[in-house]
Design a protein around this motif. Structure first.
Motif, PDB file in Angstrom:
ATOM      1  N   THR A 109      51.230  33.842 -14.196  1.00  0.00           N
ATOM      2  CA  THR A 109      50.033  33.140 -14.637  1.00  0.00           C
ATOM      3  C   THR A 109      49.100  34.078 -15.392  1.00  0.00           C
ATOM      4  OG1 THR A 109      48.750  33.654 -12.654  1.00  0.00           O
ATOM      5  CG2 THR A 109      50.136  31.666 -12.581  1.00  0.00           C
ATOM      6  N   SER A 110      48.195  33.485 -16.150  1.00  0.00           N
ATOM      7  CA  SER A 110      47.235  34.302 -16.900  1.00  0.00           C
ATOM      8  C   SER A 110      46.336  35.078 -15.942  1.00  0.00           C
ATOM      9  CB  SER A 110      46.406  33.436 -17.845  1.00  0.00           C
ATOM     10  OG  SER A 110      45.677  32.462 -17.137  1.00  0.00           O
ATOM     11  N   LEU A 111      46.002  34.491 -14.792  1.00  0.00           N
ATOM     12  CA  LEU A 111      45.191  35.195 -13.803  1.00  0.00           C
ATOM     13  C   LEU A 111      45.932  36.423 -13.282  1.00  0.00           C
ATOM     14  CD1 LEU A 111      42.691  35.496 -12.012  1.00  0.00           C
ATOM     15  CD2 LEU A 111      43.783  33.911 -10.394  1.00  0.00           C
ATOM     16  N   MET A 112      47.217  36.276 -13.014  1.00  0.00           N
ATOM     17  CA  MET A 112      48.018  37.398 -12.517  1.00  0.00           C
ATOM     18  C   MET A 112      48.055  38.524 -13.549  1.00  0.00           C
ATOM     19  SD  MET A 112      49.864  38.664 -10.085  1.00  0.00           S
ATOM     20  CE  MET A 112      50.547  37.359  -9.099  1.00  0.00           C
ATOM     21  N   ARG A 113      48.274  38.187 -14.816  1.00  0.00           N
ATOM     22  CA  ARG A 113      48.280  39.209 -15.872  1.00  0.00           C
ATOM     23  C   ARG A 113      46.924  39.911 -15.950  1.00  0.00           C
ATOM     24  NH1 ARG A 113      51.446  35.323 -18.440  1.00  0.00           N
ATOM     25  NH2 ARG A 113      49.658  34.392 -19.466  1.00  0.00           N
ATOM     26  N   GLU A 114      45.869  39.138 -15.866  1.00  0.00           N
ATOM     27  CA  GLU A 114      44.518  39.708 -15.910  1.00  0.00           C
ATOM     28  C   GLU A 114      44.292  40.675 -14.752  1.00  0.00           C
ATOM     29  OE1 GLU A 114      39.899  38.185 -15.481  1.00  0.00           O
ATOM     30  OE2 GLU A 114      41.495  36.693 -15.685  1.00  0.00           O
ATOM     31  N   LEU A 115      44.632  40.268 -13.551  1.00  0.00           N
ATOM     32  CA  LEU A 115      44.420  41.099 -12.367  1.00  0.00           C
ATOM     33  C   LEU A 115      45.274  42.363 -12.403  1.00  0.00           C
ATOM     34  CD1 LEU A 115      44.272  38.295  -9.659  1.00  0.00           C
ATOM     35  CD2 LEU A 115      42.353  39.625 -10.575  1.00  0.00           C
ATOM     36  N   ARG A 116      46.507  42.245 -12.839  1.00  0.00           N
ATOM     37  CA  ARG A 116      47.371  43.433 -12.950  1.00  0.00           C
ATOM     38  C   ARG A 116      46.810  44.417 -13.971  1.00  0.00           C
ATOM     39  NH1 ARG A 116      53.509  41.127 -12.283  1.00  0.00           N
ATOM     40  NH2 ARG A 116      53.323  40.746 -10.047  1.00  0.00           N
ATOM     41  N   GLY A 117      46.210  43.894 -15.029  1.00  0.00           N
ATOM     42  CA  GLY A 117      45.555  44.754 -16.010  1.00  0.00           C
ATOM     43  C   GLY A 117      44.399  45.520 -15.387  1.00  0.00           C
ATOM     44  N   TYR A 118      43.614  44.833 -14.557  1.00  0.00           N
ATOM     45  CA  TYR A 118      42.510  45.500 -13.862  1.00  0.00           C
ATOM     46  C   TYR A 118      43.034  46.608 -12.960  1.00  0.00           C
ATOM     47  CZ  TYR A 118      39.546  41.509 -15.215  1.00  0.00           C
ATOM     48  OH  TYR A 118      38.847  40.560 -15.899  1.00  0.00           O
ATOM     49  N   GLU A 119      44.117  46.326 -12.242  1.00  0.00           N
ATOM     50  CA  GLU A 119      44.707  47.344 -11.367  1.00  0.00           C
ATOM     51  C   GLU A 119      45.163  48.563 -12.177  1.00  0.00           C
ATOM     52  OE1 GLU A 119      46.576  45.104  -7.513  1.00  0.00           O
ATOM     53  OE2 GLU A 119      47.762  45.009  -9.357  1.00  0.00           O
ATOM     54  N   ARG A 120      45.805  48.312 -13.311  1.00  0.00           N
ATOM     55  CA  ARG A 120      46.265  49.426 -14.156  1.00  0.00           C
ATOM     56  C   ARG A 120      45.088  50.273 -14.647  1.00  0.00           C
ATOM     57  NH1 ARG A 120      49.885  45.544 -16.010  1.00  0.00           N
ATOM     58  NH2 ARG A 120      48.566  45.020 -17.769  1.00  0.00           N
ATOM     59  N   GLU A 121      43.946  49.645 -14.854  1.00  0.00           N
ATOM     60  CA  GLU A 121      42.764  50.361 -15.316  1.00  0.00           C
ATOM     61  C   GLU A 121      42.030  51.075 -14.171  1.00  0.00           C
ATOM     62  OE1 GLU A 121      40.241  47.878 -17.732  1.00  0.00           O
ATOM     63  OE2 GLU A 121      41.966  47.085 -18.808  1.00  0.00           O
ATOM     64  N   GLY A 122      42.538  50.924 -12.960  1.00  0.00           N
ATOM     65  CA  GLY A 122      41.965  51.621 -11.818  1.00  0.00           C
ATOM     66  C   GLY A 122      40.824  50.915 -11.120  1.00  0.00           C
ATOM     67  N   MET A 123      40.619  49.640 -11.436  1.00  0.00           N
ATOM     68  CA  MET A 123      39.558  48.887 -10.767  1.00  0.00           C
ATOM     69  C   MET A 123      40.013  48.492  -9.373  1.00  0.00           C
ATOM     70  SD  MET A 123      38.174  46.410 -13.720  1.00  0.00           S
ATOM     71  CE  MET A 123      38.173  47.010 -15.388  1.00  0.00           C
ATOM     72  N   HIS A 124      39.071  48.452  -8.457  1.00  0.00           N
ATOM     73  CA  HIS A 124      39.344  48.022  -7.091  1.00  0.00           C
ATOM     74  C   HIS A 124      39.157  46.516  -7.020  1.00  0.00           C
ATOM     75  CE1 HIS A 124      39.355  52.174  -5.695  1.00  0.00           C
ATOM     76  NE2 HIS A 124      38.331  52.359  -6.512  1.00  0.00           N
ATOM     77  N   LEU A 125      40.100  45.842  -6.377  1.00  0.00           N
ATOM     78  CA  LEU A 125      40.054  44.397  -6.232  1.00  0.00           C
ATOM     79  C   LEU A 125      39.872  44.049  -4.762  1.00  0.00           C
ATOM     80  CD1 LEU A 125      43.045  43.434  -8.566  1.00  0.00           C
ATOM     81  CD2 LEU A 125      40.618  43.501  -9.157  1.00  0.00           C
TER      82      LEU A 125
ATOM     83  N   GLY B 188      36.063  40.294   0.887  1.00  0.00           N
ATOM     84  CA  GLY B 188      35.622  41.529   1.511  1.00  0.00           C
ATOM     85  C   GLY B 188      36.707  42.535   1.856  1.00  0.00           C
ATOM     86  N   ARG B 189      37.980  42.185   1.643  1.00  0.00           N
ATOM     87  CA  ARG B 189      39.085  43.093   1.969  1.00  0.00           C
ATOM     88  C   ARG B 189      39.737  43.617   0.698  1.00  0.00           C
ATOM     89  NH1 ARG B 189      41.589  38.692   3.688  1.00  0.00           N
ATOM     90  NH2 ARG B 189      43.493  39.540   2.833  1.00  0.00           N
ATOM     91  N   PRO B 190      40.082  44.890   0.660  1.00  0.00           N
ATOM     92  CA  PRO B 190      40.846  45.383  -0.490  1.00  0.00           C
ATOM     93  C   PRO B 190      42.138  44.577  -0.616  1.00  0.00           C
ATOM     94  CG  PRO B 190      40.136  47.206   0.900  1.00  0.00           C
ATOM     95  CD  PRO B 190      39.839  45.945   1.655  1.00  0.00           C
ATOM     96  N   SER B 191      42.442  44.124  -1.819  1.00  0.00           N
ATOM     97  CA  SER B 191      43.600  43.253  -2.022  1.00  0.00           C
ATOM     98  C   SER B 191      44.259  43.567  -3.350  1.00  0.00           C
ATOM     99  CB  SER B 191      43.166  41.790  -2.008  1.00  0.00           C
ATOM    100  OG  SER B 191      42.559  41.459  -0.782  1.00  0.00           O
ATOM    101  N   GLY B 192      45.488  43.124  -3.492  1.00  0.00           N
ATOM    102  CA  GLY B 192      46.229  43.309  -4.728  1.00  0.00           C
ATOM    103  C   GLY B 192      46.223  42.044  -5.575  1.00  0.00           C
ATOM    104  N   ALA B 193      46.724  42.186  -6.781  1.00  0.00           N
ATOM    105  CA  ALA B 193      46.755  41.083  -7.735  1.00  0.00           C
ATOM    106  C   ALA B 193      47.503  39.868  -7.180  1.00  0.00           C
ATOM    107  CB  ALA B 193      47.385  41.548  -9.041  1.00  0.00           C
ATOM    108  N   ASN B 194      48.652  40.090  -6.547  1.00  0.00           N
ATOM    109  CA  ASN B 194      49.450  38.969  -6.018  1.00  0.00           C
ATOM    110  C   ASN B 194      48.676  38.172  -4.981  1.00  0.00           C
ATOM    111  OD1 ASN B 194      51.661  39.656  -7.589  1.00  0.00           O
ATOM    112  ND2 ASN B 194      52.601  40.871  -5.974  1.00  0.00           N
ATOM    113  N   GLU B 195      48.071  38.846  -4.052  1.00  0.00           N
ATOM    114  CA  GLU B 195      47.341  38.166  -2.976  1.00  0.00           C
ATOM    115  C   GLU B 195      46.167  37.360  -3.534  1.00  0.00           C
ATOM    116  OE1 GLU B 195      45.209  39.112   1.307  1.00  0.00           O
ATOM    117  OE2 GLU B 195      45.834  40.783   0.050  1.00  0.00           O
ATOM    118  N   ILE B 196      45.428  37.955  -4.465  1.00  0.00           N
ATOM    119  CA  ILE B 196      44.268  37.261  -5.027  1.00  0.00           C
ATOM    120  C   ILE B 196      44.699  36.064  -5.865  1.00  0.00           C
ATOM    121  CG2 ILE B 196      42.333  37.471  -6.627  1.00  0.00           C
ATOM    122  CD1 ILE B 196      42.110  40.428  -5.668  1.00  0.00           C
TER     123      ILE B 196
END
Length: 67
Positions: free
Chosen positions: A2-18, A22-30
């Motif tokens: 999904t476009s949301l998944m691509r967006e979130l994975r991009g944020y992770e690659r850029e080093g942003m915390h997701l 309130g819990r640290p989470s990864g792109a898949n979970e979000i």
């Protein structure tokens, strides 16, 4: 993917915390939580540093009860 998944994975690659509710989470979970949430939506809270660089993105559940 999904476009949301691509967006979130991009944020992770850029080093942003997701975070999800309130819990640290990864792109898949979000992405799964946002896509499959019933009777609720998620609001993004974007956190930046003193130089206005985004450092965190927090996804916070907003339930129908809050409307």
């Amino acid at each position: 993917m999904t476009s949301l998944m691509r967006e979130l994975r991009g944020y992770e690659r850029e080093g942003m915390h997701l975070y999800l509710d309130g819990r640290p989470s990864g792109a898949n979970e979000i992405a799964n939580a946002c896509v499959f949430a019933e009777h609720s939506d998620y609001m993004r809270d974007i956190i930046s540093d003193e130089k206005d660089h985004i450092t965190e993105i927090r996804f916070i559940r907003i339930s129908e009860e809050n409307y």
